[in-house]
Design an enzyme around this catalytic site. Structure first.
Site, PDB file in Angstrom:
ATOM      1  N   CYS A   1       0.797  -1.156   0.028  1.00  0.00           N
ATOM      2  CA  CYS A   1       0.017  -0.024  -0.065  1.00  0.00           C
ATOM      3  C   CYS A   1       0.850   1.317  -0.053  1.00  0.00           C
ATOM      4  CB  CYS A   1      -0.872   0.050   1.308  1.00  0.00           C
ATOM      5  SG  CYS A   1      -1.793  -1.675   1.689  1.00  0.00           S
TER       6      CYS A   1
ATOM      7  N   ASN B   1       1.744  -0.461   5.469  1.00  0.00           N
ATOM      8  CA  ASN B   1       2.217  -0.652   4.076  1.00  0.00           C
ATOM      9  C   ASN B   1       3.185  -1.833   4.233  1.00  0.00           C
ATOM     10  OD1 ASN B   1       3.242  -0.880   1.531  1.00  0.00           O
ATOM     11  ND2 ASN B   1       4.763   0.733   1.978  1.00  0.00           N
TER      12      ASN B   1
ATOM     13  N   GLY C   1      15.006 -12.094  -5.922  1.00  0.00           N
ATOM     14  CA  GLY C   1      16.245 -12.685  -5.163  1.00  0.00           C
ATOM     15  C   GLY C   1      17.014 -11.718  -4.611  1.00  0.00           C
TER      16      GLY C   1
END
Length: 628
Positions: A2, A73, A365
């Site tokens: 978010c 978030n 990664g």
């Protein structure tokens, strides 16, 4: 995943239209929902991208009696385990949403709740009973948190552009931050390129008591130490890494929406994809790869396809062009807020756009090079250390992780890094370790003639090296390797994560990074360097941990170079006019920052993979987007 934003005042009321102005700049971060909480001098805002419990996760969210409010978030991956623990302690948790778990964890453990979260996060909590604001950022800085505090206002947001929309006076260059950028192409510690804007550092939390001076109290809640485990064998560490990596991937697959993965063909992303594929029973994971068709050295899709086939994954690829670069670079700078840490941001943005057409969550990664010692520069540094040890006949002392004779078989890793070697050995040979590593990562060499010599007069008292040195020498590491790793985790990794966050959120995508599970970092920090970097072997422990999961051809690769972009070739051909139009424009010259004559010369002599032109282009586009 978010966007969060808010205004907290010591006395004056906060109004809805003020928050709306900020939130409008973050709409790309959350396209599924939005919400606002207003209470006198407190205003919290939220833009939501729904990933977990999509029907019940509306924010701002509160506890049962409305005394604790949160905007959050990120993702707490161990939320199910924490939820069960908190329910057993008597908490009434209504949803299966990690946001509500954070609220109740805060009620139960106070500020110490952050130490229990395994995830990526930035959040702000308003505690009405304590009249206190509590904000925190995850351990590595995967999720951003910016703030400004002046004249009785504390404003915060996931991206700087939201702060600028609220207070245009913040559009002023921070000369110290600019000096950092000149050297590293990122800023150190809590600095940004905007004078009045700071970032909450990774692993820190912030508290403001509204009725007690209205000051920000910032504390570090997490760090890692190199307390070496000298009792266990290499096999023990390999088993532990394998177990933790599999679990890190497993908990990051928790989602109520489709999950895919970035796949470069390197060891890190290949390891993540291989473990994810084995855990997704009855489902094929979707993988997304980027390459360049200009030449084979810019195209690693062969290796990505190899891993995708091995993992029975659905494979998608994209080949960005010079035209794509010209069309998108200004948008990329806008989403970044600050100039990018490297040209890899461009293909990363393009691959994220591709992935967003198929999934809402991707695994990546990122972090493997910093945690498992994967960068070629570590080998360069130890080549010098080994030479020094051989010449001074001190190579058998404990501080030498590898000797000249043992490192020789692995030196072919440096076959593509001859320019780096030529630059590094040009001066300062066998000097202090902090000075030598600074030389390895200092990108100012090509910038010195291009930027005006008077540029930093205003901040002449500020030394980039001094700030760098504080970080490099801050840990309890005794080996050169771990000092380098510590700096990279604390300084350069957050800059890469900044790119990771922006390129994914710009297209409505959540990016999750299993290798940045803090449990892995804490474990690897205990592994003696002589095992971790045995004979100069890049990612020695990780390679052994995944050898039965990842194809041998990936593990044995010697030619991996990150995500190289043919920018210098493009500069000389397709992008020559585009670059000249920007960097030789009177608007650029009149800025007073550049030596335009030198820029004209440099346009025709860029060496392969040089970062000078990239740094100049990003800086000028940043000026136009955010300062002008």
């Amino acid at each position: 995943m978010c966007g969060i934003y808010g205004i907290v005042r010591s006395e004056k009321r906060v109004y809805e239209n003020e928050l709306r102005i900020m939130g409008e700049k973050l709409k790309h971060r959350g396209r599924d929902d939005e919400g606002i909480f207003l209470h006198d001098n407190i205003g919290l805002g939220h833009k939501r991208l729904s990933i977990i419990d999509v029907t019940n996760g509306k924010q701002p969210m509160t506890n049962e009696d409305g005394t604790v409010w949160i905007v959050f978030n990120g993702a707490v991956y161990n939320y199910l385990e924490l939820r069960q623990e908190l329910v057993q302690k008597g908490h009434n948790i209504k949803t299966y949403c990690d946001t509500e778990v954070i609220i109740h964890a805060y009620e139960e453990y106070g500020k110490d709740c952050v130490s229990r979260f395994n995830g990526m996060f930035s959040f702000v909590i308003w505690d009405q009973n304590k009249q206190e604001i509590f904000a925190a950022r995850d351990r590595f800085g995967v999720k951003p948190f910016y703030y400004s505090m002046e004249d009785g206002d504390f404003i915060f947001a996931s991206e700087i552009k939201a702060l600028l929309s609220y207070n245009p006076a913040l559009r002023k260059v921070n000369m110290k931050g600019l000096k950092d950028y000149y050297v590293f192409q990122y800023t150190l510690a809590d600095k940004t390129l905007f004078e009045g804007v700071k970032k909450l550092e990774p692993g820190y939390h912030l508290t403001i008591k509204i009725n007690d001076g209205f000051r920000a109290n910032i504390e570090q809640y997490w760090d890692f130490n190199f307390n070496y485990d000298l009792y266990h064998t290499e096999d023990y560490f390999v088993d532990k890494v394998r177990f933790l990596l599999e679990d890190a991937v497993k908990i990051r697959l928790r989602s109520d929406v489709p999950v895919g993965a970035h796949l470069s063909g390197g060891l890190d992303s290949s390891s993540v994809v291989s473990f994810a594929a084995s855990l997704l029973e009855g489902m094929n994971i979707k993988t997304f790869t980027g390459g360049f068709s200009d030449s084979k050295e810019y195209d690693e899709t062969y290796y990505a396809k190899l891993v995708a086939k091995h993992s029975k994954a659905d494979y998608y690829e994209i080949f960005p062009t010079a035209s794509d670069f010209a069309d998108s670079i200004q948008d990329i700078i806008y989403y970044l807020d600050e100039p990018g840490a490297g040209p890899g941001v461009f293909p990363q943005y393009m691959v994220s756009k591709l992935a967003s057409q198929h999934v809402k969550v991707v695994l990546g990664g990122q972090g493997g090079d910093e945690i498992f010692a994967g960068y070629a520069r570590y080998m360069v540094a130890y080549l010098e250390e080994s030479l020094k040890g051989a010449i001074e006949d001190t190579a058998n002392r404990g501080e030498f992780v590898t000797t000249l004779s043992s490192i020789i078989p692995n030196l072919n890793l440096l076959s593509n890094y001859k320019p780096m070697l030529q630059h590094f050995f040009k001066e300062g040979l066998f000097g202090p370790q902090d000075q030598r590593y600074f030389r390895l990562i200092d990108r100012s060499e090509g910038m010195k003639d291009v930027l005006d010599s008077d540029l930093f007069t205003e901040s002449s008292s500020y030394s980039v090296f001094d700030d760098y040195q504080k970080i490099f020498n801050r840990s309890n590491a005794t080996s050169y390797l771990d000092k380098m790793l510590y700096f990279d985790v604390k300084a350069s990794l957050p800059a890469l994560l900044h790119v990771e966050d922006r390129t994914s959120m710009a297209v409505g995508l959540e990016s999750r990074l299993p290798l940045l599970d803090y449990r892995l970092m804490e474990l690897v920090a205990t592994i003696p360097p002589v095992i971790k970097f045995q004979s100069g072997k890049s990612k020695n422990i990780l390679k052994q941990a995944v050898k039965n999961h990842v194809p041998d051809e990936i593990i044995n690769r010697k030619d991996k170079m990150g995500f190289p972009v043919p920018l210098n070739e493009w500069y000389q051909k397709d992008l020559n006019g585009f670059i000249k139009e920007i960097l030789l424009d009177p608007r650029t010259a009149n800025r007073g920052y550049y030596n335009v004559t030198e820029i004209e010369q440099i346009l025709s002599k860029q060496t392969k993979f040089s970062r000078v032109m990239w740094g100049l282009l990003c800086l000028e586009l940043w000026f136009r987007e955010f300062i002008d």
